[in-house]
Design an enzyme around this catalytic site. Structure first.
Site, PDB file in Angstrom:
ATOM      1  CB  CYS A 266      -0.838  -0.105   1.212  1.00  0.00           C
ATOM      2  SG  CYS A 266      -2.203   1.247   1.127  1.00  0.00           S
ATOM      3  CG  LEU A 267       0.225   4.883   2.632  1.00  0.00           C
ATOM      4  CD1 LEU A 267      -0.051   5.430   3.891  1.00  0.00           C
ATOM      5  CD2 LEU A 267       0.136   6.139   1.827  1.00  0.00           C
TER       6      LEU A 267
END
Length: 604
Positions: A333-334
């Site tokens: 994700c991030l």
């Protein structure tokens, strides 16, 4: 199918009843005083529509009034459905068969009880709601000429409104709640009120819905249990190296960079579904970043700091711990967005330390960020920056509430029914325990991320972003990359992750898993759940890719491992034991909100 019968009413334990009422009275009095104190502190402040919802619905009302015929037509169609429902209900009352006018989709669990199907009254209530919900959403979706931002907000918040009004959310119109109320003599509602007050207390005046029995879990005991050692610590992270479980390991070590909005142990919930444990068992020397939960002291840490003091420091530490020049890296994700910037930074420096890279549900392109885009526009980012600058960080619970709204029926209303209407305690569930364990984000870093990624979509534009003195150019990243995205992801829509993967200049293998952002990733092969689609080709668009992709049963983990073996080769070395340990895994950064003792930094 036999109709569910109401359970017999049980006698009420008057002592327990009185004790619960007394507890509710004490809690209510305390919360009321706290509320009054808060009102006093905030007096004089004008309410602000930070989300821009009022403006969006004003735009909607204006457009609707310009075409009264279309509005009347929508009302007529809804009336026709209601008339048909009434006719069918009369037929059913007379013993005749009749097809439902409105049905909930199979993925909607709100009306699974047989009482919703077999009881004439509740079937009528259910279908009446579904008819209204369908026509309301169609009416607002069909309005033309609205600004795109307003259209997105109207669709999203109309769905929130419709979901909130479901008859399943109210004691008087939920047959399961009514049955439980009759059976318990109303004890469920008393216990539910007590649960509600306890959640408000836990949220210090704000409702923080309990999704699981948090007391059932303890880090290092029944979650985050894979044996390992913290081998590095600085202001932003602890680096964990895991004990090997094989005598021989791949020469290249594996570093995992998780998102910093939650704790890393989503990949190490329990032994049976731990990706970390599984990777160790496949012969990888596994390291994982455990991000600190920042306070005001770290307010000025920026995205470039997360690059230089985070990703690059971790890579250098892995090289030093193993004596290897090259490593493989996973970003989740991030963490995948950060990995993309790290690869661009290294490419600009001519640094070939990364052998291959894996992106778990990661955005490099932000042109279509899904429903999260509802919460990100210039006005909202300005308001968010103002709040973050006041305290130095974004509170983790605020972002968690946003994510929960994306799946409100599953992550909000189901718990309202269970905890507050049925009066039951939440079920122990490791995934939801992790979901409640959110972290803060430094104001400077998060403001940069929102503006440059979500608002301006600059990461894919060569030279548009500069980090640590280096212009970012993803096209210069030539390392082999593996992208795993998921079909039902509301946070990183898979077609957008596909578009971002096209920015890279090296060979890419793209795989699509079933389910969503978390369940589709935490999907061990032994579970035999969901499915995945793979394609050796990497055509220009996601739609073209899907047309020629092949569906396979079960988890994508084994496909990834085969890909990793191709790039690692057969070169093995004796298993590496963590040395120079600071403390045992899972480490104090994941155990505590903010660790005041910060030691041992290493330059990239």
């Amino acid at each position: 199918m036999a109709e569910e019968k109401p359970a017999a009413t049980t006698s009420v334990d008057t002592t327990e009843f009185a004790r619960t009422l007394a507890e509710i009275a004490l809690r209510s009095n305390h919360l009321f005083k706290e509320h009054l104190a808060g009102q006093s502190r905030e007096s004089g402040e004008e309410p602000v529509d930070e989300l821009g919802v009022g403006k969006a619905f004003t735009d909607l009302a204006t457009k609707l009034m310009t075409d009264p015929f279309k509005l009347a037509e929508a009302g007529m169609r809804m009336w026709q459905d209601y008339f048909m429902l009434w006719q069918n209900t009369v037929k059913k009352a007379m013993g005749e068969e009749s097809a439902p006018v409105a049905q909930a989709p199979g993925s909607d669990n709100r009306f699974n009880s047989e009482l919703w199907q077999n009881n004439l009254v509740f079937d009528y209530i259910k279908q009446s709601y579904l008819i209204a919900a369908r026509h309301i959403q169609h009416a607002v979706a069909g309005v033309e000429g609205l600004p795109e931002d307003s259209q997105k907000k109207i669709a999203f918040f109309t769905r929130q409104y419709v979901d909130a009004l479901a008859p399943s959310n109210f004691a008087a119109t939920n047959p399961q709640v009514l049955r439980e109320t009759m059976a318990s003599g109303g004890q469920n509602l008393i216990k539910g009120l007590n649960n509600l007050l306890a959640d408000i207390e836990k949220g210090e005046g704000q409702l923080r819905i309990s999704m699981t029995d948090e007391a059932a879990f303890q880090l290092g005991r029944n979650v985050a249990t894979t044996p390992g050692k913290v081998v590095l610590q600085n202001a932003l992270l602890q680096l964990i190296q895991y004990q090997p479980s094989t005598s021989q390991v791949f020469r290249r070590p594996l570093l995992i960079i998780p998102p910093w909005i939650n704790k890393y142990y989503i990949l190490d919930l329990r032994e049976s579904n731990s990706f970390i444990k599984w990777a160790v068992d496949q012969g990888h020397t596994v390291f994982v970043v455990s991000w600190v939960n920042p306070d005001r002291e770290l307010a000025e840490k920026g995205f470039d700091d997360y690059l230089t003091e985070g990703a690059l420091v971790a890579m250098a530490a892995v090289q030093k711990a193993t004596g290897e020049e090259q490593l493989n890296v996973i970003g989740y994700c991030l963490g995948g967005t950060l990995l993309g910037t790290a690869l661009a930074w290294l490419a600009a420096k001519g640094d070939a330390r990364v052998g291959c890279a894996t992106f778990f549900v990661s955005l490099l392109d932000f042109s279509q960020p899904g429903e999260l885009g509802v919460f990100i526009d210039e006005e909202q980012v300005k308001n968010l920056e103002r709040r973050m600058n006041e305290r130095g960080y974004l509170e983790g619970s605020e972002m968690a509430s946003t994510f929960n709204m994306l799946r409100a029926n599953d992550l909000v209303w189901s718990f309202v029914i269970n905890n507050y209407l049925m009066g039951k305690d939440p079920f122990p569930f490791d995934l939801l325990y992790w979901n409640s364990d959110s972290t803060r984000m430094p104001a400077r870093m998060h403001g940069f991320y929102l503006r440059n990624m979500y608002l301006k979509n600059r990461l894919g534009v060569p030279g548009a972003i500069e980090l640590a003195g280096v212009p970012m150019d993803l096209s210069q990243v030539k390392v082999p990359a593996y992208f795993i995205s998921t079909a039902e992801d509301h946070i990183a829509p898979w077609k957008t992750t596909y578009k971002g993967a096209k920015y890279l200049g090296g060979p890419v293998r793209f795989v699509l898993g079933g389910s969503g952002h978390i369940a589709g990733i935490v999907n061990p092969p032994v579970a035999k759940k969901y499915q995945h689609w793979a394609n050796d080709a990497f055509p220009p668009t996601a739609d073209e890719w899907l047309k020629t992709a092949t569906q396979h049963p079960g988890s994508w983990w084994e496909d990834w491992q085969r890909w990793m073996e191709q790039h690692n080769g057969g070169d093995k070395v004796p298993a590496r034991i963590p040395s120079g340990a600071i403390e045992d895994a899972p480490g104090s950064y994941v155990m505590q909100r903010v660790n005041a003792i910060r030691r041992g930094t290493l330059a990239p």
